[in-house]
Design an enzyme around this catalytic site. Sequence first.
Site, PDB file in Angstrom:
ATOM      1  N   LYS A 107       1.006  -1.094  -0.189  1.00 46.62           N
ATOM      2  CA  LYS A 107       0.076   0.026  -0.094  1.00 46.62           C
ATOM      3  C   LYS A 107       0.879   1.107   0.104  1.00 46.62           C
ATOM      4  CE  LYS A 107      -3.915  -2.189   2.251  1.00 46.62           C
ATOM      5  NZ  LYS A 107      -5.005  -2.182   3.120  1.00 46.62           N
TER       6      LYS A 107
ATOM      7  N   TYR B 175     -12.558  -1.786  -3.947  1.00 48.38           N
ATOM      8  CA  TYR B 175     -12.641  -1.856  -2.482  1.00 48.38           C
ATOM      9  C   TYR B 175     -14.254  -1.824  -2.347  1.00 48.38           C
ATOM     10  CZ  TYR B 175      -8.211  -2.151  -0.370  1.00 48.38           C
ATOM     11  OH  TYR B 175      -7.009  -2.490   0.064  1.00 48.38           O
TER      12      TYR B 175
ATOM     13  N   ASN C  28      -2.129   0.101   6.504  1.00 47.68           N
ATOM     14  CA  ASN C  28      -1.486  -0.830   7.044  1.00 47.68           C
ATOM     15  C   ASN C  28      -0.781  -1.705   6.216  1.00 47.68           C
ATOM     16  OD1 ASN C  28      -3.434  -1.847   5.525  1.00 47.68           O
ATOM     17  ND2 ASN C  28      -4.743  -2.770   7.265  1.00 47.68           N
TER      18      ASN C  28
ATOM     19  N   HIS D  24      -2.268  -5.537   1.618  1.00 53.43           N
ATOM     20  CA  HIS D  24      -3.397  -6.128   1.376  1.00 53.43           C
ATOM     21  C   HIS D  24      -2.928  -7.518   1.253  1.00 53.43           C
ATOM     22  CE1 HIS D  24      -7.283  -6.967  -0.360  1.00 53.43           C
ATOM     23  NE2 HIS D  24      -6.754  -7.637  -1.190  1.00 53.43           N
TER      24      HIS D  24
ATOM     25  N   GLU E 191      -9.111 -10.547  -7.625  1.00 43.47           N
ATOM     26  CA  GLU E 191      -8.369  -9.126  -7.348  1.00 43.47           C
ATOM     27  C   GLU E 191      -7.007  -9.506  -8.158  1.00 43.47           C
ATOM     28  OE1 GLU E 191      -9.873  -8.590  -2.693  1.00 43.47           O
ATOM     29  OE2 GLU E 191      -7.859  -9.209  -3.246  1.00 43.47           O
TER      30      GLU E 191
END
Length: 139
Positions: A11, A51, A114, A117, A128
């Site tokens: 990320k 998302y 965070n 993913h 995905e």
Amino acid sequence: MSGNRTFTMIKPDAVIAGNTGGITKMIEAAGFKIIAMKKTQLSAALAGKFYEVHKARPFYGELVAYMSSGAIVPMILEKENAVEDFRKLIGATDPKKAEPGTIRAVFAKSIDANAIHGSDSDANAEIEGSFFFSQFERF
Ligand code: IDP
Ligand code: MG
């Protein structure tokens, strides 16, 4: 994608912090083979689409803004029991709750930024992975 593959992306917080190499090193050291990888950036529209399952959650707007704020590094990974083992390797969503030695415990800044993913099922890994890579971009 077989049951031995999962999808991940590093990320924006981790890419900006210069942790792409540190994270891919942990991924390979844990026995995952990188099948496809690139550096790219999502538009807000594409982040919203990725998302979409979280649309009803209160943090959706922030999540979309954050995930489109900088470069990301999506990857398709291969290993036996890939989805489950990779979720163990990344640790809990909130880095304060992530097991020591997990990628989020080492690199994540907060519950939203965070670091990484990880797909939560074989079906989502396929969806995905296909969002970012065509079959011709995979080994
Ligand atoms: P996961 O990434 O561990 O599977 P999910 O519940 O699927 O966690 O949430 C997707 C992403 O949304 C998280 O990785 C995180 O970036 C963000 N997120 C989850 N919960 C919160 C929250 O309570 N506040 C802000 N962002 C959150
Ligand atoms: Mg999830």
